[in-house]
Design an enzyme around this catalytic site. Structure first.
Site, short mmCIF file in Angstrom:
data_model
loop_
_atom_site.label_atom_id
_atom_site.label_comp_id
_atom_site.label_asym_id
_atom_site.label_seq_id
_atom_site.Cartn_x
_atom_site.Cartn_y
_atom_site.Cartn_z
N LYS A 159 0.82 -1.21 0.00
CA LYS A 159 0.00 0.00 0.00
C LYS A 159 0.86 1.27 0.00
O LYS A 159 0.55 2.24 -0.69
CB LYS A 159 -0.95 -0.02 1.20
CG LYS A 159 -1.98 -1.15 1.12
CD LYS A 159 -3.01 -1.05 2.22
CE LYS A 159 -3.94 -2.27 2.22
NZ LYS A 159 -4.62 -2.49 0.94
N GLU A 247 -9.25 -4.83 -1.38
CA GLU A 247 -8.72 -6.16 -1.67
C GLU A 247 -9.36 -7.08 -0.66
O GLU A 247 -8.97 -7.11 0.51
CB GLU A 247 -7.19 -6.17 -1.57
CG GLU A 247 -6.53 -7.33 -2.32
CD GLU A 247 -6.64 -8.64 -1.57
OE1 GLU A 247 -7.13 -9.63 -2.17
OE2 GLU A 247 -6.27 -8.69 -0.40
N CYS A 281 -5.78 -14.93 1.06
CA CYS A 281 -7.05 -14.57 0.42
C CYS A 281 -7.22 -15.21 -0.95
O CYS A 281 -8.34 -15.45 -1.40
CB CYS A 281 -7.16 -13.04 0.31
SG CYS A 281 -5.76 -12.27 -0.52
N GLU A 459 -3.75 -3.50 -6.91
CA GLU A 459 -2.50 -3.27 -6.20
C GLU A 459 -1.37 -3.82 -7.05
O GLU A 459 -1.53 -4.82 -7.75
CB GLU A 459 -2.52 -3.93 -4.82
CG GLU A 459 -3.54 -3.29 -3.89
CD GLU A 459 -3.45 -3.75 -2.46
OE1 GLU A 459 -3.30 -2.89 -1.58
OE2 GLU A 459 -3.53 -4.97 -2.22
#
EC number: 1.2.1.8
Length: 485
Positions: A159, A247, A281, A459
Site C-alpha cells: 500500500k 482487496e 485470500c 495493487e
C-alpha cells in the site's frame, strides 16, 4: 517489544486514551507486547503530521523520492531475518515462509515503485488554432491503508509503495492482531530519509478504522480484509467521497485437467491451500479434479498432506504453523464439523494439533475433504484456514460454470498441458488474478485485484499509480480572449 505506541511524524507518540491491547504469539499463547490504542486525538495528530509531510514530500523531485524509496528497500533486505522473525512471532506462520516471502517480496514492491517515481506523467495534445491542452497526474494527498493480519508488513509495503511514489502521505493502521512489523517499517522509512509525517502508523481495532474512514481530511482508503468489513469501510468512505481500493476475500477455484501429471497437480493443490496455514485470500480452496485422475490424485494428496511437518514456527523445518488466534481456530474447526455434517468425506486432517508441546497454540492439521458438492458450507464460504475441498468434474463447460458460481472473484487457476484449452478456460473464469500451471505468484510488476465482491481497484503494477493520483486537465489558448460580453 514490551510496550508499543503510535508512530507519528518520525517518532513514537503516546496515546491519550489510556487504553491498550495485547498482541499474542498464536503458537504459544504468550503475550508479545502491549500496544496503546489510538483515538481521535492520535488520528488528528497523524493527519496534521501527514499534511506537513506530504507538502515536503510532493515538492521533492521524483528522482529524489525514488532514491529514498530505493534506500528503504535496501534497508528492508538488510533487516530481513530480524523482521521475518518478528512477523512469525506475531502471525504464527512458518519462518521458512516469512524469511523468503513476506519482507523480500514487499521490498521488491518498494523498489519497483522507486523506479517509477519519475515515470508518472501526463499527456499533451495540440488542438490547432493556437489551442492545446495538457494533463498532470497529481497526488491525492493523504491516503490511509488498513491492513490484514495474514501478511502484515507485506501489505503495508504494497500500500505504501505506490502511494509514496506518487507523492502522497500514508497513515497506516495494521490489524490489531499483528501490530508490530508496521512500526518497524516506519522506522526504516525514517532511516531511509523519508520526511517526517509521510508514513505514520496508528494502532487499534475497528473503532480506529471507523475514525479513519470518517475523517474528512483523508483522501483515500486502501483496505485489505474480509468482504463484510470492506463493505462497511466503503460505505463510511462514501460519506466524504473518498477514493477506495478494496482487496477482499476469495473462494477461488483451481481446475485440474487429466493431462496434468499427478505429482504436479498435487503440488499445486497443496501450495494453493496450505501455505501460511491456508490464511491467504487467494487460496484455491475449491479444487476441481477431472474424474479420470481423481483416484490417483486423492491417493497422493493424502500421503503428502499427512507427511507435512506441523510445529514451532521458528523451526526452519516447520511447514505448517499456527493460525492467527484461538478464536479463529475455533471458526476453522467449526467449518470442518459443518463439512462432516453436510456429508463430505474427511480424507485427512480435521483436528486441532496438541502433541509435541503445541497444546497452547492454535494449530490445525491440514485438512482435505472429498465427495464434496457445490452447496456444502466449506465449499461456499471463505474459511481462511487449511481446509481443501476436492470436487470432481468431467465436462469443461460444466466446470467453468461451477467455478464461476460464487459471489467472489479474486483468483482462479487452470492446470493442463494443452495451452489452447488453458487460455480458453482462463478467458471464461470470472476472477481478477489467474494462473496457468502456477499458483500464488504475484510479482511487483503485475496488477492484482478482484472481480465481483472480491474487490475494487488494483495493487501493484503501473496501473496502481492511477489509483493514487488524480488527473488535472489544463487548456491553453494562445489567442486573445473572445467574449460576447
Amino acid at each position: 517489544m514490551a510496550h508499543q505506541q503510535q508512530y507519528i511524524h518520525g517518532r513514537y507518540h503516546a496515546s491519550t486514551s489510556g487504553e491498550h491491547f495485547e498482541t499474542i504469539n498464536p503458537a504459544t499463547g504468550e503475550v508479545i507486547a502491549t500496544v496503546e490504542h489510538a483515538g481521535q486525538a492520535e488520528l488528528d495528530a497523524a493527519v496534521e503530521s501527514a499534511k506537513q509531510g506530504q507538502k515536503v514530500w510532493s515538492a521533492m523531485s521524483p528522482v529524489e523520492r525514488g532514491r529514498i524509496l530505493k534506500k528503504a528497500a535496501e534497508l528492508l533486505r538488510e533487516n530481513n531475518e530480524e523482521l521475518a522473525r518478528l512477523e512469525v512471532l506475531d502471525t504464527g506462520k512458518p519462518l521458512q515462509e516469512a524469511i523468503v516471502v513476506d519482507i523480500q517480496t514487499g521490498a521488491d514492491v518498494i523498489e519497483y515503485y522507486a523506479g517509477l517515481t519519475d515515470k508518472i506523467q501526463g499527456d499533451y495534445q495540440d488542438l490547432g488554432n493556437g489551442n492545446f491542452f495538457y494533463t498532470r497526474r497529481e497526488p491525492l494527498g493523504i491516503c490511509a491503508g488498513i491492513g490484514a493480519w495474514n501478511y502484515p508488513i507485506q501489505i503495508a509495503m504494497w500500500k505504501s509503495g505506490p502511494a509514496l511514489a506518487a507523492g502522497n502521505a500514508m497513515i497506516f493502521k495494521p490489524s490489531e492482531e499483528t501490530p508490530l512489523t508496521a512500526l518497524k517499517l516506519a522506522e526504516i522509512f525514517t532511516e531511509a530519509g523519508l520526511p517526517d509525517g509521510v508514513f505514520n502508523v496508528i494502532q487499534g481495532d475497528a473503532r480506529t478504522g471507523q475514525l479513519i474512514t470518517n475523517h474528512p481530511d483523508i483522501d483515500k482508503v486502501s483496505f485489505t480484509g474480509e468482504v463484510g468489513t470492506g463493505k462497511k469501510v466503503m460505505a463510511a468512505s462514501a460519506q466524504s467521497l473518498k477514493q477506495v481500493t478494496m482487496e477482499l476475500g476469495g473462494k477461488s477455484p483451481m481446475i485440474i485437467f487429466p493431462d496434468m501429471p499427478v505429482d504436479q497437480a498435487v503440488s499445486a493443490a497443496m501450495l494453493a491451500n496450505f501455505y501460511t496455514q491456508g490464511e491467504v485470500c487467494t487460496n484455491g480452496t475449491r479444487v476441481f479434479v477431472h474424474a479420470d485422475m481423481l483416484d490417483a490424485f486423492t491417493k497422493e494428496l493424502k500421503q503428502r498432506t499427512e507427511a507435512m511437518i506441523i510445529g514451532d514456527p521458528m523451526d526452519m523445518d516447520t511447514q505448517v504453523g499456527a493460525l492467527i488466534s484461538k478464536d479463529h481456530m475455533q471458526k476453522v474447526l467449526g467449518y470442518i464439523q459443518a463439512a462432516k455434517d453436510a456429508g463430505a468425506t474427511l480424507l485427512c486432517g480435521g483436528y486441532q494439533v496438541t502433541e509435541n508441546g503445541l497444546d497452547k497454540g492454535a494449530f490445525v492439521a491440514p485438512t482435505v475433504f472429498t465427495d464434496c458438492t457445490d452447496d456444502m458450507p466449506q465449499v461456499r464460504d471463505e474459511i481462511f484456514g487449511p481446509v481443501m475441498s476436492v470436487l470432481s468434474f468431467t465436462d469443461e463447460d460444466e466446470v467453468i460454470a461451477r467455478a464461476n458460481d460464487t459471489k467472489l472473484g479474486l483468483a482462479a487457476g487452470v492446470f493442463t498441458k494443452d495451452f489452447a484449452r488453458a487460455h480458453r478456460v482462463i478467458n471464461q473464469l470470472q476472477a481478477g488474478i489467474c494462473w496457468i500451471n502456477s499458483w500464488g505468484a504475484s510479482p511487483a510488476e503485475m496488477p492484482v485485484g478482484g472481480y465481483k465482491q472480491s474487490g475494487i481497484g488494483r495493487e501493484n503494477g503501473i496501473e496502481t499509480l492511477y489509483h493514487y493520483t488524480q488527473n488535472k486537465s489544463v487548456f491553453v489558448d494562445l489567442n486573445d480572449i473572445q467574449s460576447p460580453y
